[in-house]
Enzyme design. Sequence first.
Site, PDB file in Angstrom:
ATOM      1  N   GLY A  32       0.786  -1.457   0.139  1.00  0.00           N
ATOM      2  CA  GLY A  32       0.017   0.075  -0.028  1.00  0.00           C
ATOM      3  C   GLY A  32       0.997   1.285   0.111  1.00  0.00           C
ATOM      4  O   GLY A  32       2.138   1.049  -0.184  1.00  0.00           O
ATOM      5  N   ASN A  33       0.201   2.535   0.246  1.00  0.00           N
ATOM      6  CA  ASN A  33       1.211   3.671   0.314  1.00  0.00           C
ATOM      7  C   ASN A  33       0.281   4.647   1.436  1.00  0.00           C
ATOM      8  O   ASN A  33      -0.708   4.177   2.112  1.00  0.00           O
ATOM      9  CB  ASN A  33       1.226   4.148  -0.937  1.00  0.00           C
ATOM     10  CG  ASN A  33      -0.068   4.577  -1.699  1.00  0.00           C
ATOM     11  OD1 ASN A  33      -0.788   5.439  -1.193  1.00  0.00           O
ATOM     12  ND2 ASN A  33      -0.648   4.122  -2.819  1.00  0.00           N
ATOM     13  N   TYR A  34       0.838   5.693   1.640  1.00  0.00           N
ATOM     14  CA  TYR A  34       0.593   6.472   2.943  1.00  0.00           C
ATOM     15  C   TYR A  34      -0.788   7.676   2.312  1.00  0.00           C
ATOM     16  O   TYR A  34      -1.006   8.486   3.127  1.00  0.00           O
ATOM     17  CB  TYR A  34       1.622   7.342   3.570  1.00  0.00           C
ATOM     18  CG  TYR A  34       2.554   6.396   4.343  1.00  0.00           C
ATOM     19  CD1 TYR A  34       2.304   5.899   5.235  1.00  0.00           C
ATOM     20  CD2 TYR A  34       4.153   6.201   3.846  1.00  0.00           C
ATOM     21  CE1 TYR A  34       3.224   5.039   5.952  1.00  0.00           C
ATOM     22  CE2 TYR A  34       4.599   5.265   4.568  1.00  0.00           C
ATOM     23  CZ  TYR A  34       4.392   4.671   5.590  1.00  0.00           C
ATOM     24  OH  TYR A  34       5.134   3.924   6.365  1.00  0.00           O
TER      25      TYR A  34
END
Length: 222
Positions: A32-34
């Site tokens: 995933g990412n932030y």
Amino acid sequence: MSTLPNLSFFGKKVLITAGPTYEKIDPVRYIGNYSSGKMGYALAEVLADMGADITLVSGPVHISTNHPNIKVIFIESAIQMYDACMQVFPQMDIAIMAAAVADYRPAEYSANKIKKKDESLTLELVKNPDILASLGDIKNAGQIVVGFALENNNELENAKIKLHNKKADAIVLNTLNNNGAGFQHETNQITIILKNGAIFEFPLKTKVEVAKDIAECVLKML
Ligand code: C5P
């Protein structure tokens, strides 16, 4: 004294993507990412307040909306976001792609939890479809497609290349070189680049104020 609401987007159907995508590795893990989704949700709310009929395709986020003009389609992966966008885009007047889509996904999903074994583990990743570029490919003359670009070097140059390659009508450039701007922050500092070469630079603002600037820009393209 009450002021009349600004309904400049009344009757316009707008697709917005927001948040990250999660790319499943096994039943308990993902890539995933932030991305917080705040920029996309702020855009949805601002445009909905201006009368637009919003379809918000959202990745997993910790924020929500209950605006009556916003229909949310929750997805998890880039492929799911792609499918949702391709399905609704033909009915849309405008698409604004604010999601931080994962560029790659695991080549294989393991139905069983991957066990700890060797000293190293290699995951093969394959490229995800580019949703913005796919919409750019199929859009008709009346549709407007806006993308985002998060850059930290040769920013303007890279954003212009993105605008051209993805056949977008405008690119909203977010700089990574500014504390307080971008991922996970309440504020953003943007530059908007239009297809006709016009460039508009804005100071650091809250994401709601940034969304209003983007809305004004899109309005001029309608
Ligand atoms: O190529 P890059 O990821 O920097 O492009 C960013 C823009 O493209 C954003 O508008 C993002 O939402 C969109 N994008 C997309 N599908 C992808 C990758 C990016 O729609 N697979």
